[in-house]
Design a protein around this motif. Structure first.
Motif, PDB file in Angstrom:
ATOM      1  N   THR A  21       6.063  -7.363 -11.963  1.00 35.71           N
ATOM      2  CA  THR A  21       5.997  -7.219 -12.906  1.00 35.71           C
ATOM      3  C   THR A  21       5.295  -6.361 -13.757  1.00 35.71           C
ATOM      4  O   THR A  21       6.210  -5.958 -14.636  1.00 35.71           O
ATOM      5  N   LEU A  22       4.012  -6.907 -13.868  1.00 35.53           N
ATOM      6  CA  LEU A  22       2.987  -5.610 -15.072  1.00 35.53           C
ATOM      7  C   LEU A  22       3.248  -3.989 -14.653  1.00 35.53           C
ATOM      8  O   LEU A  22       3.480  -3.739 -15.537  1.00 35.53           O
ATOM      9  N   ILE A  23       3.759  -3.635 -13.420  1.00 31.41           N
ATOM     10  CA  ILE A  23       3.421  -2.624 -13.230  1.00 31.41           C
ATOM     11  C   ILE A  23       4.925  -2.188 -13.760  1.00 31.41           C
ATOM     12  O   ILE A  23       4.969  -1.138 -14.719  1.00 31.41           O
ATOM     13  N   GLU A  24       6.322  -2.957 -13.094  1.00 32.45           N
ATOM     14  CA  GLU A  24       7.000  -1.804 -14.201  1.00 32.45           C
ATOM     15  C   GLU A  24       7.055  -2.680 -15.862  1.00 32.45           C
ATOM     16  O   GLU A  24       7.878  -1.219 -16.123  1.00 32.45           O
ATOM     17  N   GLU A  25       6.885  -3.250 -16.214  1.00 31.55           N
ATOM     18  CA  GLU A  25       6.637  -3.476 -17.639  1.00 31.55           C
ATOM     19  C   GLU A  25       5.852  -2.132 -18.254  1.00 31.55           C
ATOM     20  O   GLU A  25       5.396  -1.920 -19.348  1.00 31.55           O
ATOM     21  N   LYS A  26       4.835  -2.065 -17.820  1.00 33.51           N
ATOM     22  CA  LYS A  26       3.421  -1.204 -18.836  1.00 33.51           C
ATOM     23  C   LYS A  26       2.903   0.109 -17.951  1.00 33.51           C
ATOM     24  O   LYS A  26       2.043   0.132 -18.152  1.00 33.51           O
ATOM     25  N   LEU A  33      -6.506  -7.693 -14.968  1.00 32.77           N
ATOM     26  CA  LEU A  33      -6.688  -8.678 -14.447  1.00 32.77           C
ATOM     27  C   LEU A  33      -6.233  -9.913 -14.443  1.00 32.77           C
ATOM     28  O   LEU A  33      -5.442 -10.760 -14.130  1.00 32.77           O
ATOM     29  N   SER A  34      -7.164  -9.962 -15.995  1.00 29.64           N
ATOM     30  CA  SER A  34      -6.702 -11.407 -17.351  1.00 29.64           C
ATOM     31  C   SER A  34      -4.737 -11.353 -16.856  1.00 29.64           C
ATOM     32  O   SER A  34      -4.630 -12.579 -16.943  1.00 29.64           O
ATOM     33  N   GLU A  35      -4.279 -10.437 -17.213  1.00 27.82           N
ATOM     34  CA  GLU A  35      -2.773 -10.788 -17.900  1.00 27.82           C
ATOM     35  C   GLU A  35      -2.168 -11.000 -16.345  1.00 27.82           C
ATOM     36  O   GLU A  35      -1.162 -11.704 -16.680  1.00 27.82           O
ATOM     37  N   ALA A  36      -2.147 -10.169 -15.327  1.00 32.84           N
ATOM     38  CA  ALA A  36      -2.140 -11.207 -14.006  1.00 32.84           C
ATOM     39  C   ALA A  36      -2.301 -12.387 -13.833  1.00 32.84           C
ATOM     40  O   ALA A  36      -1.120 -12.734 -13.127  1.00 32.84           O
ATOM     41  N   ALA A  37      -3.372 -13.176 -13.669  1.00 28.42           N
ATOM     42  CA  ALA A  37      -3.688 -13.956 -13.692  1.00 28.42           C
ATOM     43  C   ALA A  37      -2.921 -15.060 -14.561  1.00 28.42           C
ATOM     44  O   ALA A  37      -2.376 -16.661 -14.240  1.00 28.42           O
ATOM     45  N   VAL A 107       6.010   2.093  -8.091  1.00 28.38           N
ATOM     46  CA  VAL A 107       4.908   3.401  -9.203  1.00 28.38           C
ATOM     47  C   VAL A 107       3.288   2.945  -7.925  1.00 28.38           C
ATOM     48  O   VAL A 107       2.326   3.869  -8.152  1.00 28.38           O
ATOM     49  N   ALA A 108       3.601   1.943  -7.514  1.00 26.53           N
ATOM     50  CA  ALA A 108       2.030   1.355  -7.292  1.00 26.53           C
ATOM     51  C   ALA A 108       1.531   2.325  -5.880  1.00 26.53           C
ATOM     52  O   ALA A 108       0.750   2.649  -4.965  1.00 26.53           O
ATOM     53  N   MET A 109       2.234   2.849  -5.391  1.00 29.55           N
ATOM     54  CA  MET A 109       2.716   3.612  -4.170  1.00 29.55           C
ATOM     55  C   MET A 109       2.178   5.279  -4.625  1.00 29.55           C
ATOM     56  O   MET A 109       1.315   5.289  -3.636  1.00 29.55           O
ATOM     57  N   PHE A 110       3.144   6.004  -5.694  1.00 30.33           N
ATOM     58  CA  PHE A 110       3.104   6.972  -5.726  1.00 30.33           C
ATOM     59  C   PHE A 110       2.290   7.671  -6.840  1.00 30.33           C
ATOM     60  O   PHE A 110       2.108   8.556  -7.334  1.00 30.33           O
ATOM     61  N   GLU A 111       2.330   6.169  -7.941  1.00 31.33           N
ATOM     62  CA  GLU A 111       2.019   6.793  -9.105  1.00 31.33           C
ATOM     63  C   GLU A 111       1.232   6.489  -9.684  1.00 31.33           C
ATOM     64  O   GLU A 111      -0.191   6.138 -11.340  1.00 31.33           O
ATOM     65  N   SER A 112      -0.055   5.226  -8.834  1.00 37.60           N
ATOM     66  CA  SER A 112      -1.078   4.364  -9.054  1.00 37.60           C
ATOM     67  C   SER A 112      -2.603   5.294  -8.973  1.00 37.60           C
ATOM     68  O   SER A 112      -3.469   4.671  -9.504  1.00 37.60           O
ATOM     69  N   GLY A 113      -2.667   6.334  -8.400  1.00 38.75           N
ATOM     70  CA  GLY A 113      -3.765   6.821  -8.109  1.00 38.75           C
ATOM     71  C   GLY A 113      -4.723   5.828  -7.129  1.00 38.75           C
ATOM     72  O   GLY A 113      -5.678   6.934  -7.095  1.00 38.75           O
ATOM     73  N   ILE A 114      -4.094   5.115  -6.882  1.00 36.60           N
ATOM     74  CA  ILE A 114      -4.523   4.617  -5.621  1.00 36.60           C
ATOM     75  C   ILE A 114      -4.492   5.737  -3.695  1.00 36.60           C
ATOM     76  O   ILE A 114      -3.239   5.767  -3.572  1.00 36.60           O
TER      77      ILE A 114
END
Length: 205
Positions: A21-26, A33-37, A107-114
């Motif tokens: 949810t947070l990745i899609e929004e922000k 990590l605190s926001e995710a928690a 986004v996590a796969m291709f745009e996060s830098g991971i």
């Protein structure tokens, strides 16, 4: 933002859902990590039972995304048989469909830098998904005379770049970027031009 909450035993899943949810929004770097928690309804300390930090959490979102991606790509490739061309085109459409249906994973796969080298598990599932496009390109490239045949990896990289560009500019609602044509049509015609240049499709009349 309402807390998601979680039941005993599925804290990990709740954190992954919150991260999506947070990745899609922000975006992948726009939350803590605190926001995710908080969104999962737990204390920040509880996160460390499963993840060493935000990057570890995003990497797991990416890994799960690659699993979905690999299944979609494999299904598209098999569904396009017996024609190498139809299988190739089907994988391009599957890429676009995945980006639309699973934007947080994408986004996590291709745009996060991971990096996909972050863990053996992430690398294996990423190569499984992207390898489908390599196989589709290899089958199609085999129909080109050897002296004019691009390496299959280059072939698939060109199509990947084209697919990714259509996704980034037109398929995910980028601000200010609108096209008078549907993204599917843009991708299909772009692939068609590329394949005609290689002699795999007859020229338009």
């Amino acid at each position: 933002m309402a807390k998601r909450g979680y039941h005993h035993g599925n804290l990990r899943e709740a954190l992954i859902a919150s991260a999506l949810t947070l990745i899609e929004e922000k975006g992948p770097t726009g939350f803590t990590l605190s926001e995710a928690a908080k969104l999962a309804g737990v204390t920040p300390a509880a996160v460390y039972r499963h993840f060493s930090g935000r990057e570890d959490l995003i990497a797991e979102v990416a890994r799960l995304g690659y699993e979905i991606f690999a299944e979609l790509m494999e299904r598209a490739f098999a569904g396009g048989q017996p024609s190498a061309l139809s299988s190739f085109e089907a994988t391009g459409r599957a890429y676009l469909a995945f980006a639309r249906r699973h934007p947080g994973h994408y986004v996590a796969m291709f745009e996060s830098g991971i990096s996909i080298q972050r863990s053996p598990e992430l690398h294996a599932v990423a190569r499984r998904g992207l390898g489908v496009l390599d196989r589709a390109a290899g089958q199609l490239a085999a129909q080109i005379p050897e002296d004019r045949r691009p390496p299959p990896q280059m072939f698939s990289a060109h199509i990947w770049a084209m697919s990714h560009g259509v996704v980034e500019l037109f398929a995910r609602g980028s601000p200010g970027m609108r096209s008078p044509f549907p993204p599917e049509d843009l991708l299909e015609t772009g692939i068609g031009i590329y394949l005609r240049g290689l002699g795999l499709l007859p020229p338009d009349r």
